[in-house]
Motif scaffolding. Structure first.
Motif, short mmCIF file in Angstrom:
data_model
loop_
_atom_site.label_atom_id
_atom_site.label_comp_id
_atom_site.label_asym_id
_atom_site.label_seq_id
_atom_site.Cartn_x
_atom_site.Cartn_y
_atom_site.Cartn_z
N LYS A 202 0.84 -1.21 0.00
CA LYS A 202 0.00 0.00 0.00
C LYS A 202 0.87 1.26 0.00
CE LYS A 202 -4.19 -1.87 2.14
NZ LYS A 202 -5.11 -1.79 3.31
N ALA A 203 1.97 1.21 0.76
CA ALA A 203 2.87 2.38 0.80
C ALA A 203 3.52 2.59 -0.57
CB ALA A 203 3.94 2.17 1.87
N GLU A 204 3.89 1.51 -1.22
CA GLU A 204 4.47 1.63 -2.56
C GLU A 204 3.45 2.20 -3.54
OE1 GLU A 204 5.92 -2.16 -3.73
OE2 GLU A 204 7.58 -2.18 -2.30
N GLN A 205 2.23 1.72 -3.44
CA GLN A 205 1.18 2.20 -4.35
C GLN A 205 0.96 3.70 -4.19
OE1 GLN A 205 -1.19 -0.25 -5.91
NE2 GLN A 205 -2.36 1.29 -6.97
N ALA A 206 0.98 4.15 -2.93
CA ALA A 206 0.75 5.57 -2.67
C ALA A 206 1.93 6.41 -3.16
CB ALA A 206 0.53 5.80 -1.17
N GLU A 207 3.14 5.85 -3.13
CA GLU A 207 4.33 6.60 -3.48
C GLU A 207 4.55 6.69 -4.98
OE1 GLU A 207 7.73 8.89 -2.76
OE2 GLU A 207 6.15 8.24 -1.36
N PHE A 208 4.37 5.58 -5.70
CA PHE A 208 4.70 5.61 -7.14
C PHE A 208 3.75 4.76 -7.98
CE2 PHE A 208 7.38 2.29 -5.18
CZ PHE A 208 6.96 1.18 -5.87
N GLY A 209 2.58 4.46 -7.46
CA GLY A 209 1.69 3.56 -8.17
C GLY A 209 0.94 4.20 -9.33
N VAL A 210 0.43 3.34 -10.23
CA VAL A 210 -0.45 3.70 -11.34
C VAL A 210 0.18 4.79 -12.20
CG1 VAL A 210 -2.86 4.07 -11.98
CG2 VAL A 210 -2.33 3.15 -9.72
N GLU A 211 -0.49 5.93 -12.34
CA GLU A 211 -0.01 6.94 -13.27
C GLU A 211 1.25 7.65 -12.77
OE1 GLU A 211 -3.05 8.64 -10.48
OE2 GLU A 211 -3.01 6.98 -11.92
N LYS A 212 1.58 7.50 -11.49
CA LYS A 212 2.79 8.14 -10.96
C LYS A 212 4.04 7.28 -11.18
CE LYS A 212 1.15 8.64 -6.81
NZ LYS A 212 1.09 9.02 -5.37
N TRP A 213 3.86 6.09 -11.72
CA TRP A 213 5.00 5.16 -11.79
C TRP A 213 6.02 5.58 -12.84
CZ3 TRP A 213 7.65 2.19 -15.24
CH2 TRP A 213 8.51 1.22 -14.70
N THR A 214 7.27 5.55 -12.45
CA THR A 214 8.40 5.63 -13.38
C THR A 214 9.45 4.64 -12.88
OG1 THR A 214 9.58 7.33 -12.11
CG2 THR A 214 8.00 8.09 -13.80
N ALA A 215 10.29 4.15 -13.78
CA ALA A 215 11.31 3.19 -13.39
C ALA A 215 12.26 3.80 -12.35
CB ALA A 215 12.10 2.73 -14.62
N LYS A 216 12.63 5.07 -12.55
CA LYS A 216 13.56 5.73 -11.62
C LYS A 216 12.92 5.91 -10.25
CE LYS A 216 16.55 9.78 -11.11
NZ LYS A 216 17.69 8.92 -10.76
N GLY A 217 11.65 6.33 -10.24
CA GLY A 217 10.96 6.51 -8.97
C GLY A 217 10.82 5.20 -8.21
N HIS A 218 10.49 4.13 -8.95
CA HIS A 218 10.36 2.82 -8.33
C HIS A 218 11.70 2.38 -7.74
CE1 HIS A 218 8.43 -1.44 -8.79
NE2 HIS A 218 9.08 -1.32 -7.65
N ALA A 219 12.76 2.53 -8.53
CA ALA A 219 14.08 2.12 -8.08
C ALA A 219 14.54 2.90 -6.86
CB ALA A 219 15.09 2.28 -9.22
N ASN A 220 14.34 4.22 -6.87
CA ASN A 220 14.76 5.05 -5.75
C ASN A 220 14.03 4.68 -4.47
OD1 ASN A 220 16.55 6.46 -7.33
ND2 ASN A 220 15.13 8.14 -7.76
N TYR A 221 12.77 4.31 -4.59
CA TYR A 221 11.98 3.99 -3.40
C TYR A 221 12.41 2.67 -2.78
CZ TYR A 221 7.98 3.41 -0.30
OH TYR A 221 7.17 3.24 0.81
N ILE A 222 12.56 1.62 -3.61
CA ILE A 222 12.84 0.30 -3.06
C ILE A 222 14.32 0.11 -2.72
CG2 ILE A 222 10.90 -0.73 -4.29
CD1 ILE A 222 12.87 -1.95 -6.26
N ARG A 223 15.19 1.01 -3.17
CA ARG A 223 16.61 0.88 -2.84
C ARG A 223 16.83 1.00 -1.34
NH1 ARG A 223 18.41 3.71 -6.69
NH2 ARG A 223 19.11 1.98 -8.02
N ARG A 224 15.97 1.72 -0.68
CA ARG A 224 16.11 1.87 0.77
C ARG A 224 15.87 0.56 1.50
NH1 ARG A 224 11.37 2.18 3.70
NH2 ARG A 224 9.46 2.07 2.47
N TYR A 225 15.18 -0.38 0.87
CA TYR A 225 14.95 -1.68 1.49
C TYR A 225 16.28 -2.37 1.81
CZ TYR A 225 10.04 -1.37 -0.03
OH TYR A 225 8.74 -1.00 -0.22
N PHE A 226 17.26 -2.21 0.93
CA PHE A 226 18.56 -2.86 1.14
C PHE A 226 19.27 -2.26 2.35
CE2 PHE A 226 23.16 -2.71 0.51
CZ PHE A 226 23.45 -4.07 0.48
N ASP A 227 19.17 -0.95 2.51
CA ASP A 227 19.89 -0.27 3.60
C ASP A 227 19.16 -0.38 4.93
OD1 ASP A 227 21.82 0.55 1.78
OD2 ASP A 227 20.68 2.33 1.25
N GLY A 228 17.89 -0.75 4.90
CA GLY A 228 17.12 -0.85 6.14
C GLY A 228 16.77 0.50 6.71
N ARG A 229 16.63 1.51 5.82
CA ARG A 229 16.28 2.87 6.30
C ARG A 229 14.85 3.22 5.88
NH1 ARG A 229 21.50 4.16 4.13
NH2 ARG A 229 20.49 5.21 2.38
#
Length: 229
Positions: A202-229
């Motif tokens: 749900k948080a991902e959908q609100a951040e970059f879902g549907v018409e807001k989606w771009t590859a760069k935006g998606h990548a920038n958001y989920i990259r934090r998963y690796f760092d645990g931040r």
């Protein structure tokens, strides 16, 4: 005649057996490369991988300290390994036969190794191994406190609770076969994952879902998963 047979036994090739070795230390260019030190100790959370070109018979003495499991050529194992850097890594069985030793408890064990079917005690090899307790979690390995870490901890709590629930159902006779147990836990576990990880989706959908989606935006958001931040 006996002397002739004895000479033939001496001329037989010794089987090639590959035991774990430590990381080869660096050496100056002008010197010969030193041989890696043998690895005779490993922790319970590490695996001790032996490889050989011929089938072996491995006898740990005493029993109950290590467990020996055969592995076929090409098998890939993901774990910490004796002689490694203390981190999870992937290793492949490259020889015809592989044998994985897993520590069951701290202690010392003598490993007796003999080619399968051989009665020649001259080919017998012994190796004393020490099994240590598992390493402690380091400060830089602390559990992440972000939303991903919370989702996994919630899933773990539910997963453990489901195991207890399944055990109780088995004891009460509500589940009477392995197939029933598998089907029940599969359904319950699927729901547990859905409940634990839906907030992330749900948080991902609100951040970059549907018409807001771009590859760069998606990548920038989920990259934090690796760092645990």
């Amino acid at each position: 005649m006996r002397l002739f047979l004895l000479c033939l036994l001496w001329l037989q090739d010794q089987p090639t057996i590959e035991f774990p070795e430590g990381v080869r230390p660096p050496a100056p260019a002008i010197e010969e490369t030193p041989e890696p030190a043998p690895v005779d100790a490993f922790a319970i959370d590490e695996l001790y991988l032996i490889q050989a070109d011929s089938d072996l018979h491995l006898i740990p003495s005493p029993s109950g300290v290590v467990q020996v499991t055969a592995a076929t050529q090409g098998s890939v194992v993901f774990s910490k390994f004796a002689g490694g850097q203390g981190q999870l890594e992937e290793r492949q069985v490259t020889r015809s036969h592989g044998y994985i030793l897993r520590g069951l408890q701290p202690g010392t064990v003598e490993l007796i190794v003999l080619p399968s079917g051989s009665q020649d005690l001259g080919q017998l090899r012994r190796r004393t191994l020490t099994i240590r307790a598992g390493g402690q979690t380091q400060p830089d390995q602390a559990q992440p406190t972000d939303d991903v870490g919370q989702a996994f901890r919630e899933y773990e709590r539910t997963w453990r609770s489901l195991q207890r629930d399944l055990a109780n159902r088995l004891d009460r006779g509500e589940i009477t076969s392995e197939e029933q147990a598998f089907d029940w836990f599969l359904a319950a576990n699927t729901e547990a994952r859905r409940l634990a990880f839906t907030p992330l989706l749900k948080a991902e959908q609100a951040e970059f879902g549907v018409e807001k989606w771009t590859a760069k935006g998606h990548a920038n958001y989920i990259r934090r998963y690796f760092d645990g931040r």
